[in-house]
Design a protein around this motif. Structure first.
Motif, PDB file in Angstrom:
ATOM      1  N   SER A 182       0.863  -1.169   0.000  1.00  0.00           N
ATOM      2  CA  SER A 182       0.000   0.000   0.000  1.00  0.00           C
ATOM      3  C   SER A 182       0.907   1.228   0.000  1.00  0.00           C
ATOM      4  CB  SER A 182      -0.912   0.000   1.222  1.00  0.00           C
ATOM      5  OG  SER A 182      -1.756   1.132   1.222  1.00  0.00           O
ATOM      6  N   PRO A 183       0.682   2.189  -0.885  1.00  0.00           N
ATOM      7  CA  PRO A 183       1.601   3.324  -1.027  1.00  0.00           C
ATOM      8  C   PRO A 183       1.393   4.385   0.043  1.00  0.00           C
ATOM      9  CG  PRO A 183      -0.230   3.565  -2.534  1.00  0.00           C
ATOM     10  CD  PRO A 183      -0.420   2.250  -1.847  1.00  0.00           C
ATOM     11  N   ASP A 184       2.213   5.399  -0.015  1.00  0.00           N
ATOM     12  CA  ASP A 184       2.046   6.566   0.843  1.00  0.00           C
ATOM     13  C   ASP A 184       0.644   7.132   0.645  1.00  0.00           C
ATOM     14  OD1 ASP A 184       2.441   8.748   2.456  1.00  0.00           O
ATOM     15  OD2 ASP A 184       3.815   9.778   1.108  1.00  0.00           O
ATOM     16  N   GLY A 185      -0.053   7.363   1.761  1.00  0.00           N
ATOM     17  CA  GLY A 185      -1.431   7.821   1.691  1.00  0.00           C
ATOM     18  C   GLY A 185      -2.449   6.702   1.778  1.00  0.00           C
ATOM     19  N   GLY A 186      -1.969   5.454   1.761  1.00  0.00           N
ATOM     20  CA  GLY A 186      -2.866   4.299   1.804  1.00  0.00           C
ATOM     21  C   GLY A 186      -3.090   3.788   3.220  1.00  0.00           C
ATOM     22  N   ARG A 187      -3.012   2.480   3.405  1.00  0.00           N
ATOM     23  CA  ARG A 187      -3.375   1.839   4.666  1.00  0.00           C
ATOM     24  C   ARG A 187      -2.666   2.449   5.883  1.00  0.00           C
ATOM     25  NH1 ARG A 187      -3.715  -4.715   3.876  1.00  0.00           N
ATOM     26  NH2 ARG A 187      -5.371  -4.754   2.298  1.00  0.00           N
ATOM     27  N   LEU A 188      -3.445   2.677   6.925  1.00  0.00           N
ATOM     28  CA  LEU A 188      -2.937   3.224   8.183  1.00  0.00           C
ATOM     29  C   LEU A 188      -3.201   2.208   9.289  1.00  0.00           C
ATOM     30  CD1 LEU A 188      -1.775   5.727   9.741  1.00  0.00           C
ATOM     31  CD2 LEU A 188      -4.161   6.397  10.118  1.00  0.00           C
ATOM     32  N   TYR A 189      -2.163   1.470   9.671  1.00  0.00           N
ATOM     33  CA  TYR A 189      -2.309   0.421  10.681  1.00  0.00           C
ATOM     34  C   TYR A 189      -2.302   1.017  12.082  1.00  0.00           C
ATOM     35  CZ  TYR A 189      -1.978  -3.459   7.429  1.00  0.00           C
ATOM     36  OH  TYR A 189      -2.245  -4.360   6.423  1.00  0.00           O
ATOM     37  N   GLN A 190      -3.181   0.486  12.937  1.00  0.00           N
ATOM     38  CA  GLN A 190      -3.391   1.064  14.253  1.00  0.00           C
ATOM     39  C   GLN A 190      -2.421   0.468  15.287  1.00  0.00           C
ATOM     40  OE1 GLN A 190      -5.276   3.615  14.447  1.00  0.00           O
ATOM     41  NE2 GLN A 190      -6.430   3.455  12.549  1.00  0.00           N
ATOM     42  N   PHE A 191      -1.133   0.774  15.110  1.00  0.00           N
ATOM     43  CA  PHE A 191      -0.144   0.375  16.113  1.00  0.00           C
ATOM     44  C   PHE A 191       1.066   1.292  16.031  1.00  0.00           C
ATOM     45  CE2 PHE A 191       1.711  -1.894  12.526  1.00  0.00           C
ATOM     46  CZ  PHE A 191       3.076  -1.945  12.787  1.00  0.00           C
ATOM     47  N   ASN A 192       1.839   1.303  17.103  1.00  0.00           N
ATOM     48  CA  ASN A 192       3.109   2.011  17.101  1.00  0.00           C
ATOM     49  C   ASN A 192       4.048   1.399  18.129  1.00  0.00           C
ATOM     50  OD1 ASN A 192       2.748   3.353  19.725  1.00  0.00           O
ATOM     51  ND2 ASN A 192       1.325   4.748  18.684  1.00  0.00           N
ATOM     52  N   PHE A 193       5.316   1.758  18.030  1.00  0.00           N
ATOM     53  CA  PHE A 193       6.335   1.366  19.009  1.00  0.00           C
ATOM     54  C   PHE A 193       6.827   2.624  19.711  1.00  0.00           C
ATOM     55  CE2 PHE A 193       8.184  -2.571  16.559  1.00  0.00           C
ATOM     56  CZ  PHE A 193       6.941  -3.178  16.605  1.00  0.00           C
ATOM     57  N   GLU A 194       7.070   2.509  21.005  1.00  0.00           N
ATOM     58  CA  GLU A 194       7.780   3.566  21.727  1.00  0.00           C
ATOM     59  C   GLU A 194       9.261   3.190  21.772  1.00  0.00           C
ATOM     60  OE1 GLU A 194       6.092   4.598  25.539  1.00  0.00           O
ATOM     61  OE2 GLU A 194       4.064   4.116  24.814  1.00  0.00           O
ATOM     62  N   VAL A 195      10.115   4.131  21.351  1.00  0.00           N
ATOM     63  CA  VAL A 195      11.559   3.919  21.344  1.00  0.00           C
ATOM     64  C   VAL A 195      12.224   5.133  21.990  1.00  0.00           C
ATOM     65  CG1 VAL A 195      13.617   3.572  19.917  1.00  0.00           C
ATOM     66  CG2 VAL A 195      11.445   2.508  19.257  1.00  0.00           C
ATOM     67  N   THR A 196      13.164   4.874  22.894  1.00  0.00           N
ATOM     68  CA  THR A 196      13.882   5.960  23.555  1.00  0.00           C
ATOM     69  C   THR A 196      15.255   6.105  22.929  1.00  0.00           C
ATOM     70  OG1 THR A 196      12.714   5.557  25.622  1.00  0.00           O
ATOM     71  CG2 THR A 196      14.715   6.852  25.751  1.00  0.00           C
ATOM     72  N   PHE A 197      15.546   7.317  22.457  1.00  0.00           N
ATOM     73  CA  PHE A 197      16.831   7.630  21.829  1.00  0.00           C
ATOM     74  C   PHE A 197      17.664   8.496  22.755  1.00  0.00           C
ATOM     75  CE2 PHE A 197      14.537   6.358  18.081  1.00  0.00           C
ATOM     76  CZ  PHE A 197      15.503   5.869  17.219  1.00  0.00           C
ATOM     77  N   SER A 198      18.993   8.352  22.638  1.00  0.00           N
ATOM     78  CA  SER A 198      19.898   9.274  23.309  1.00  0.00           C
ATOM     79  C   SER A 198      20.887   9.788  22.274  1.00  0.00           C
ATOM     80  CB  SER A 198      20.651   8.594  24.451  1.00  0.00           C
ATOM     81  OG  SER A 198      21.727   7.825  23.957  1.00  0.00           O
ATOM     82  N   ASP A 199      21.603  10.862  22.605  1.00  0.00           N
ATOM     83  CA  ASP A 199      22.608  11.354  21.664  1.00  0.00           C
ATOM     84  C   ASP A 199      23.834  10.456  21.713  1.00  0.00           C
ATOM     85  OD1 ASP A 199      24.161  12.157  23.838  1.00  0.00           O
ATOM     86  OD2 ASP A 199      23.269  14.167  23.849  1.00  0.00           O
ATOM     87  N   ASP A 200      24.847  10.786  20.887  1.00  0.00           N
ATOM     88  CA  ASP A 200      26.010   9.921  20.750  1.00  0.00           C
ATOM     89  C   ASP A 200      27.140  10.262  21.717  1.00  0.00           C
ATOM     90  OD1 ASP A 200      25.560   9.696  17.188  1.00  0.00           O
ATOM     91  OD2 ASP A 200      24.866   8.372  18.770  1.00  0.00           O
ATOM     92  N   ASP A 201      26.908  11.186  22.624  1.00  0.00           N
ATOM     93  CA  ASP A 201      27.878  11.479  23.667  1.00  0.00           C
ATOM     94  C   ASP A 201      28.009  10.250  24.558  1.00  0.00           C
ATOM     95  OD1 ASP A 201      29.239  12.251  25.936  1.00  0.00           O
ATOM     96  OD2 ASP A 201      28.160  14.142  26.181  1.00  0.00           O
ATOM     97  N   PRO A 202      29.219   9.677  24.723  1.00  0.00           N
ATOM     98  CA  PRO A 202      29.342   8.457  25.529  1.00  0.00           C
ATOM     99  C   PRO A 202      28.925   8.635  26.976  1.00  0.00           C
ATOM    100  CG  PRO A 202      31.503   9.375  25.030  1.00  0.00           C
ATOM    101  CD  PRO A 202      30.504  10.108  24.174  1.00  0.00           C
ATOM    102  N   ASN A 203      28.841   9.875  27.437  1.00  0.00           N
ATOM    103  CA  ASN A 203      28.399  10.120  28.800  1.00  0.00           C
ATOM    104  C   ASN A 203      26.915  10.448  28.886  1.00  0.00           C
ATOM    105  OD1 ASN A 203      30.969   9.829  30.072  1.00  0.00           O
ATOM    106  ND2 ASN A 203      31.550  11.782  29.140  1.00  0.00           N
ATOM    107  N   ALA A 204      26.227  10.432  27.749  1.00  0.00           N
ATOM    108  CA  ALA A 204      24.796  10.743  27.729  1.00  0.00           C
ATOM    109  C   ALA A 204      24.075   9.577  27.096  1.00  0.00           C
ATOM    110  CB  ALA A 204      24.539  12.012  26.929  1.00  0.00           C
ATOM    111  N   VAL A 205      23.497   8.725  27.932  1.00  0.00           N
ATOM    112  CA  VAL A 205      22.889   7.501  27.437  1.00  0.00           C
ATOM    113  C   VAL A 205      21.493   7.365  28.010  1.00  0.00           C
ATOM    114  CG1 VAL A 205      25.078   6.327  27.098  1.00  0.00           C
ATOM    115  CG2 VAL A 205      23.936   6.186  29.306  1.00  0.00           C
ATOM    116  N   LEU A 206      20.817   6.303  27.629  1.00  0.00           N
ATOM    117  CA  LEU A 206      19.424   6.153  28.006  1.00  0.00           C
ATOM    118  C   LEU A 206      19.263   5.894  29.493  1.00  0.00           C
ATOM    119  CD1 LEU A 206      18.296   3.882  25.073  1.00  0.00           C
ATOM    120  CD2 LEU A 206      18.286   6.358  25.219  1.00  0.00           C
TER     121      LEU A 206
END
Length: 215
Positions: A182-206
């Motif tokens: 299904s192309p852009d603008g087509g099917r919209l599935y009712q789910f999502n994932f929560e993901v936690t990101f941190s920056d690449d500073d080795p002292n700044a992590v999740l």
């Protein structure tokens, strides 16, 4: 355990920098109690690549949010959250979450427990990663009311569906081919994932501990 993966997870587990972490939703937001589930059982892959906040390439899987159609829970539905890797036009399973037996309809939130692969998403290598979900019913009937999560007819950002045969046990490295798209603008599935990101500073992590013994 691979040394690089251990290093990344050790950073996540033993450092704290709450102000550097960002939790984002990958997929449909907000989830709505609408749409029709697939007739096929199989794997729905969202073709929009995962992107973190600007400048942040390391994320960790947290939560699987979804709407289960009340008409697809008797017999119960089975859902498996997945991360799918795209490389050279080929899509393969990168991470497999614990399968969820769905016995109630409605909007639900379940922690993602990784059973194969890594809960860390590393976007620094140049490959694209995508969210996906395997769905089927416990009675194992092939392609007969196999979907659990409904989709709206429009508003999505692109997806494809891999037609599997139950019982389907996804494994890391397994290719998922395009059986319907299904192309852009087509099917919209009712789910999502929560993901936690941190920056690449080795002292700044999740700001989240990781059970290294399970990997």
């Amino acid at each position: 355990m691979k040394p690089i993966l251990f290093f990344l997870l050790a950073q996540f587990a033993f450092h704290s920098a709450t102000e550097a972490a960002n939790t984002i939703l990958l997929g449909t937001d907000p989830i709505e109690e609408t749409g029709s589930p697939d007739g096929w059982d199989g794997v729905a892959v969202m073709t929009t690549p995962i992107e973190g906040p600007p400048g942040e390439t390391l994320g960790i899987l947290s939560t699987f949010n979804f709407y289960a159609d009340p008409g697809r829970i008797d017999p119960p539905g089975l859902l498996t959250p997945l991360i799918v890797k795209e490389s050279g036009g080929t899509f393969t399973i990168e991470t497999v979450g614990k399968q969820i037996e769905v016995t109630e309809g409605g909007i639900q939130s379940v922690p993602i427990e990784v059973v194969e692969g890594s809960e860390v998403i590393d976007l620094s290598g140049g490959d694209n990663f995508h969210i996906g979900v395997a769905q089927e019913r416990v009675d194992g009937t092939n392609n007969a009311d196999g979907g659990v999560i409904p989709f709206a007819a429009d508003g999505g950002k692109g997806m494809f569906y891999f037609d599997s045969e139950p019982p389907f046990v996804p494994t890391v490295g397994e290719e998922v081919a395009n059986g319907h798209e299904s192309p852009d603008g087509g099917r919209l599935y009712q789910f999502n994932f929560e993901v936690t990101f941190s920056d690449d500073d080795p002292n700044a992590v999740l700001p989240r501990s990781v059970n290294l013994g399970d990997l």
